[in-house]
Design a protein around this motif. Structure first.
Motif, PDB file in Angstrom:
ATOM      1  N   HIS A 157       1.001   8.199  14.180  1.00 24.15           N
ATOM      2  CA  HIS A 157       0.318   7.353  15.234  1.00 24.15           C
ATOM      3  C   HIS A 157       0.036   8.204  16.386  1.00 24.15           C
ATOM      4  CE1 HIS A 157       0.312   3.493  17.776  1.00 24.15           C
ATOM      5  NE2 HIS A 157      -0.727   3.939  18.092  1.00 24.15           N
ATOM      6  N   LEU A 158      -1.340   8.737  16.349  1.00 17.07           N
ATOM      7  CA  LEU A 158      -1.909   9.492  17.668  1.00 17.07           C
ATOM      8  C   LEU A 158      -2.283   8.687  18.458  1.00 17.07           C
ATOM      9  CD1 LEU A 158      -2.269  12.950  18.137  1.00 17.07           C
ATOM     10  CD2 LEU A 158      -4.474  12.440  17.020  1.00 17.07           C
ATOM     11  N   TRP A 159      -2.278   8.934  19.802  1.00 21.27           N
ATOM     12  CA  TRP A 159      -2.743   8.627  20.826  1.00 21.27           C
ATOM     13  C   TRP A 159      -3.106   9.306  22.049  1.00 21.27           C
ATOM     14  CZ3 TRP A 159      -0.655   7.857  26.117  1.00 21.27           C
ATOM     15  CH2 TRP A 159       0.418   8.301  26.386  1.00 21.27           C
ATOM     16  N   TRP A 160      -4.011   8.988  23.019  1.00 20.32           N
ATOM     17  CA  TRP A 160      -4.494   9.725  23.867  1.00 20.32           C
ATOM     18  C   TRP A 160      -5.217   9.066  25.439  1.00 20.32           C
ATOM     19  CZ3 TRP A 160      -6.790  10.624  19.249  1.00 20.32           C
ATOM     20  CH2 TRP A 160      -8.365  10.377  19.007  1.00 20.32           C
ATOM     21  N   HIS A 161      -5.624   9.295  26.214  1.00 19.78           N
ATOM     22  CA  HIS A 161      -6.350   8.629  27.139  1.00 19.78           C
ATOM     23  C   HIS A 161      -7.765   9.304  27.096  1.00 19.78           C
ATOM     24  CE1 HIS A 161      -2.336   8.902  29.008  1.00 19.78           C
ATOM     25  NE2 HIS A 161      -2.626   7.542  29.263  1.00 19.78           N
TER      26      HIS A 161
ATOM     27  N   MET B  66       1.005  -1.174   0.039  1.00 23.33           N
ATOM     28  CA  MET B  66       0.130   0.116   0.164  1.00 23.33           C
ATOM     29  C   MET B  66       1.001   1.430  -0.032  1.00 23.33           C
ATOM     30  SD  MET B  66      -2.715   1.414   2.699  1.00 23.33           S
ATOM     31  CE  MET B  66      -4.027  -0.056   2.198  1.00 23.33           C
ATOM     32  N   ASN B  67       0.710   1.943  -0.929  1.00 23.06           N
ATOM     33  CA  ASN B  67       1.544   3.239  -1.090  1.00 23.06           C
ATOM     34  C   ASN B  67       0.598   4.514  -0.649  1.00 23.06           C
ATOM     35  OD1 ASN B  67       3.628   4.699  -1.913  1.00 23.06           O
ATOM     36  ND2 ASN B  67       3.182   4.967  -3.839  1.00 23.06           N
ATOM     37  N   ASN B  68       0.307   4.407   0.614  1.00 21.34           N
ATOM     38  CA  ASN B  68      -0.558   5.676   1.172  1.00 21.34           C
ATOM     39  C   ASN B  68      -0.194   6.025   2.563  1.00 21.34           C
ATOM     40  OD1 ASN B  68      -2.527   3.749  -0.383  1.00 21.34           O
ATOM     41  ND2 ASN B  68      -3.384   5.748  -0.623  1.00 21.34           N
ATOM     42  N   GLY B  69      -0.269   7.321   2.826  1.00 18.92           N
ATOM     43  CA  GLY B  69      -0.065   7.554   4.294  1.00 18.92           C
ATOM     44  C   GLY B  69      -1.090   6.971   5.225  1.00 18.92           C
ATOM     45  N   ILE B  70      -0.787   6.605   6.460  1.00 16.05           N
ATOM     46  CA  ILE B  70      -1.458   5.953   7.361  1.00 16.05           C
ATOM     47  C   ILE B  70      -1.709   6.635   8.538  1.00 16.05           C
ATOM     48  CG2 ILE B  70      -1.648   3.727   8.695  1.00 16.05           C
ATOM     49  CD1 ILE B  70      -0.142   2.380   6.475  1.00 16.05           C
ATOM     50  N   PHE B  71      -3.022   6.789   8.884  1.00 14.47           N
ATOM     51  CA  PHE B  71      -3.245   7.596  10.173  1.00 14.47           C
ATOM     52  C   PHE B  71      -3.773   6.633  11.296  1.00 14.47           C
ATOM     53  CE2 PHE B  71      -6.484  10.585  12.203  1.00 14.47           C
ATOM     54  CZ  PHE B  71      -5.513  10.959  13.168  1.00 14.47           C
ATOM     55  N   THR B  72      -2.881   6.388  12.165  1.00 14.05           N
ATOM     56  CA  THR B  72      -3.418   5.351  13.322  1.00 14.05           C
ATOM     57  C   THR B  72      -3.606   5.982  14.695  1.00 14.05           C
ATOM     58  OG1 THR B  72      -1.996   3.732  12.228  1.00 14.05           O
ATOM     59  CG2 THR B  72      -2.531   3.370  14.567  1.00 14.05           C
ATOM     60  N   ILE B  73      -4.771   5.493  15.122  1.00 18.57           N
ATOM     61  CA  ILE B  73      -5.278   6.232  16.412  1.00 18.57           C
ATOM     62  C   ILE B  73      -5.196   5.004  17.546  1.00 18.57           C
ATOM     63  CG2 ILE B  73      -7.026   7.249  17.910  1.00 18.57           C
ATOM     64  CD1 ILE B  73      -7.697   8.759  15.612  1.00 18.57           C
ATOM     65  N   SER B  74      -4.605   5.378  18.669  1.00 17.52           N
ATOM     66  CA  SER B  74      -4.686   4.249  19.929  1.00 17.52           C
ATOM     67  C   SER B  74      -5.190   4.958  21.057  1.00 17.52           C
ATOM     68  CB  SER B  74      -3.639   3.449  19.900  1.00 17.52           C
ATOM     69  OG  SER B  74      -2.552   4.161  20.298  1.00 17.52           O
ATOM     70  N   LEU B  75      -5.937   4.342  21.775  1.00 16.95           N
ATOM     71  CA  LEU B  75      -6.519   5.055  23.057  1.00 16.95           C
ATOM     72  C   LEU B  75      -6.330   4.256  24.404  1.00 16.95           C
ATOM     73  CD1 LEU B  75      -8.955   5.154  20.720  1.00 16.95           C
ATOM     74  CD2 LEU B  75      -9.471   7.278  22.184  1.00 16.95           C
ATOM     75  N   ASP B  76      -5.704   4.923  25.281  1.00 19.56           N
ATOM     76  CA  ASP B  76      -5.350   4.104  26.556  1.00 19.56           C
ATOM     77  C   ASP B  76      -6.681   4.303  27.470  1.00 19.56           C
ATOM     78  OD1 ASP B  76      -2.930   4.064  25.108  1.00 19.56           O
ATOM     79  OD2 ASP B  76      -1.858   4.807  26.964  1.00 19.56           O
ATOM     80  N   PHE B  77      -7.614   3.079  27.585  1.00 19.01           N
ATOM     81  CA  PHE B  77      -8.685   3.178  28.239  1.00 19.01           C
ATOM     82  C   PHE B  77      -8.884   2.680  29.377  1.00 19.01           C
ATOM     83  CE2 PHE B  77     -13.493   1.888  28.158  1.00 19.01           C
ATOM     84  CZ  PHE B  77     -13.888   2.772  28.896  1.00 19.01           C
ATOM     85  N   GLU B  78      -8.731   3.518  30.592  1.00 20.54           N
ATOM     86  CA  GLU B  78      -8.380   3.220  31.921  1.00 20.54           C
ATOM     87  C   GLU B  78      -9.569   3.481  33.077  1.00 20.54           C
ATOM     88  OE1 GLU B  78      -3.739   4.450  31.253  1.00 20.54           O
ATOM     89  OE2 GLU B  78      -5.201   5.881  32.234  1.00 20.54           O
ATOM     90  N   LEU B  79     -10.043   4.562  32.962  1.00 20.10           N
ATOM     91  CA  LEU B  79     -10.857   5.230  34.157  1.00 20.10           C
ATOM     92  C   LEU B  79      -9.864   5.278  35.185  1.00 20.10           C
ATOM     93  CD1 LEU B  79     -14.500   3.575  33.787  1.00 20.10           C
ATOM     94  CD2 LEU B  79     -13.681   5.790  32.599  1.00 20.10           C
ATOM     95  N   LEU B  80     -10.250   5.003  36.507  1.00 18.73           N
ATOM     96  CA  LEU B  80      -9.514   5.329  37.573  1.00 18.73           C
ATOM     97  C   LEU B  80      -8.315   4.169  37.692  1.00 18.73           C
ATOM     98  CD1 LEU B  80      -9.310   7.142  40.121  1.00 18.73           C
ATOM     99  CD2 LEU B  80     -10.565   5.344  41.368  1.00 18.73           C
ATOM    100  N   TRP B  81      -8.352   3.280  37.010  1.00 27.19           N
ATOM    101  CA  TRP B  81      -7.323   1.990  37.041  1.00 27.19           C
ATOM    102  C   TRP B  81      -6.147   2.929  36.740  1.00 27.19           C
ATOM    103  CZ3 TRP B  81      -8.826  -1.185  40.139  1.00 27.19           C
ATOM    104  CH2 TRP B  81      -9.956  -1.858  40.333  1.00 27.19           C
TER     105      TRP B  81
END
Length: 322
Positions: free
Chosen positions: A273-277, A1-16
Motif C-alpha cells: 500500500h503506497l501513498w503520498w500527497h 484471490m491468490n495474487n499480490g495486490i498493489f494499492t495506492i491512496s492519495l491525501d488530496f488537500e491543497l493548502l488545507w
C-alpha cells in the motif's frame, strides 16, 4: 484471490493540509503545479489501468465561499490550539479559489476509470488534538458526506485520517457515518502515535526509506479482519517521499526501496500500500512524474510475471468480504 495486490491512496488537500505549518507564506506556483499534476497523475493511472483512492478534504468540494459556509458543520473543532483550525485560518486569511477549492479536479477523479473518491475529513480534522470532541468529528464527517452527495451524487466509503492521527475511539463513528474502510499506519512502532513527533521516530521513519529497519512493509491478506462496529483497517506500507532536488542518490535509493518492496509483495502474494500527497510532486514536477512512470512500468512487469493486481481501498475491502 491468490495474487499480490498493489494499492495506492492519495491525501488530496491543497493548502488545507499545510495551512497550520506555512500560513500565507506558500508559493502560489506550488499549488498551480499541483493542480496540473493531479490531471497528469490521473492520465498516468488510466494508461496503466491503476486503481487508486483519492482521500480528499471536503472543503475542496466547494465551488466558492458561499458553498463552503453552507456545508460547514454547526459544531467546528474546538482545538486548544486555535492555529490548528481551518476555520480560524479562514477567519484570519480569507479564501482563495486556487488553493482552497477544486470541484473540477474532483470531477476529473470521478471520471477516470478505477479511481475511488474518498474522504480526508471536511476540515483536515485532527482527532488526537486536545479540545475537539467526538460530536465535532461526527459533524465533520457528515458535512463531507453531504457535500459529496449533493454535488457529485457519491456516498464516500474510504477515509484517511489527516496527519495519520488515528483515534481508535472514533472508529465506530466512522462506520456509522458510512466509512467502511480506513487507512491505518504501518505496524512499526515509529509510525504509532504520530502526534508525538520525537526525534527517534523521525529518524527511524527516514532511515526506513533507504533500508529495512523494521518489519516487512507488505502484509498477507489473512491479516485483514473486519471487526464488529469498526471499519476495515487497511495498513499503509510506504509513503512516497518528495523528490530531493539536491540529492540524486537519495532519490534513486528511496525509489529502489519502493520497487524492491513491490517485488517482495508480488512474489509473496501480499498487499503493498503506497501513498503520498499530490502536492509533494510539485517540489520537482518533471522528476516526480518520471519516477511515477517508473513505478508504473515496474508494476506492469510484476503484473506480467507474478499476476500482481491493482486495487483501490474499496476494492481491498470487497476482496476481504468475499
Amino acid at each position: 484471490m491468490n495474487n499480490g495486490i498493489f494499492t495506492i491512496s492519495l491525501d488530496f488537500e491543497l493548502l488545507w493540509g499545510i495551512f497550520d505549518k506555512v500560513g500565507n507564506s506558500y508559493k502560489p506556483s506550488y499549488f498551480q503545479y499541483t493542480r496540473l499534476l493531479v490531471l497528469d497523475t490521473l492520465e498516468t493511472f488510466a494508461k496503466n489501468e491503476i486503481k487508486a483512492t483519492w482521500a480528499t478534504v471536503g472543503m475542496l468540494f466547494a465551488q466558492n465561499e458561499e458553498e463552503w459556509k453552507h456545508y460547514s458543520p454547526i459544531q467546528i473543532p474546538s482545538y486548544r490550539d486555535p492555529n490548528l483550525s481551518a476555520y480560524e485560518f479562514v477567519k484570519n486569511s480569507g479564501l482563495k479559489p486556487e488553493v482552497h477549492f477544486a470541484p473540477e479536479l474532483i470531477q476529473a477523479i470521478i471520471a477516470t476509470p478505477g479511481q475511488e473518491l474518498g474522504s480526508h475529513t471536511y476540515a483536515h480534522y485532527y482527532t488526537l488534538m486536545r479540545g475537539q470532541s467526538p460530536e465535532q468529528f461526527r459533524q465533520d464527517l457528515q458535512a463531507t458526506q453531504k457535500i459529496s452527495q449533493d454535488k457529485f451524487g457519491i456516498r464516500l466509503k474510504s477515509l484517511i485520517f489527516p496527519r495519520n492521527h488515528i483515534n481508535e475511539l472514533y472508529l465506530p463513528i466512522c462506520l456509522e457515518e458510512g466509512y467502511t474502510q480506513v487507512r491505518s499506519n504501518p505496524r512499526n512502532w515509529y509510525w504509532q502515535e504520530t502526534q508525538h513527533e520525537d526525534l527517534s521516530k523521525k529518524w527511524f521513519r527516514s532511515a526506513d526509506c533507504f533500508f529495512r529497519v523494521g518489519e516487512k512493509t507488505s502484509y498477507p491478506k489473512t491479516q485483514m479482519q473486519i471487526l464488529e462496529n469498526e471499519p476495515l483497517l487497511i495498513p499503509a506500507s510506504r509513503i512516497l517521499r518528495p523528490i530531493s532536488k539536491s540529492n540524486k542518490v537519495f532519490n534513486r535509493v528511496r525509489l529502489n526501496r519502493v520497487k524492491e518492496e513491490m517485488l517482495s509483495a508480488a512474489k509473496a502474494k501480499e498487499i503493498y500500500h503506497l501513498w503520498w500527497h499530490p502536492h509533494n510532486f510539485a517540489t520537482d514536477p518533471i522528476a516526480a512524474m518520471i519516477e511515477l512512470n517508473e513505478i508504473m512500468s515496474h508494476f506492469q512487469t510484476l503484473k506480467s510475471e507474478y499476476g500482481m493486481v491493482s486495487m483501490n481501498m474499496e476494492g481491498v475491502r470487497e476482496m476481504v468480504v468475499c
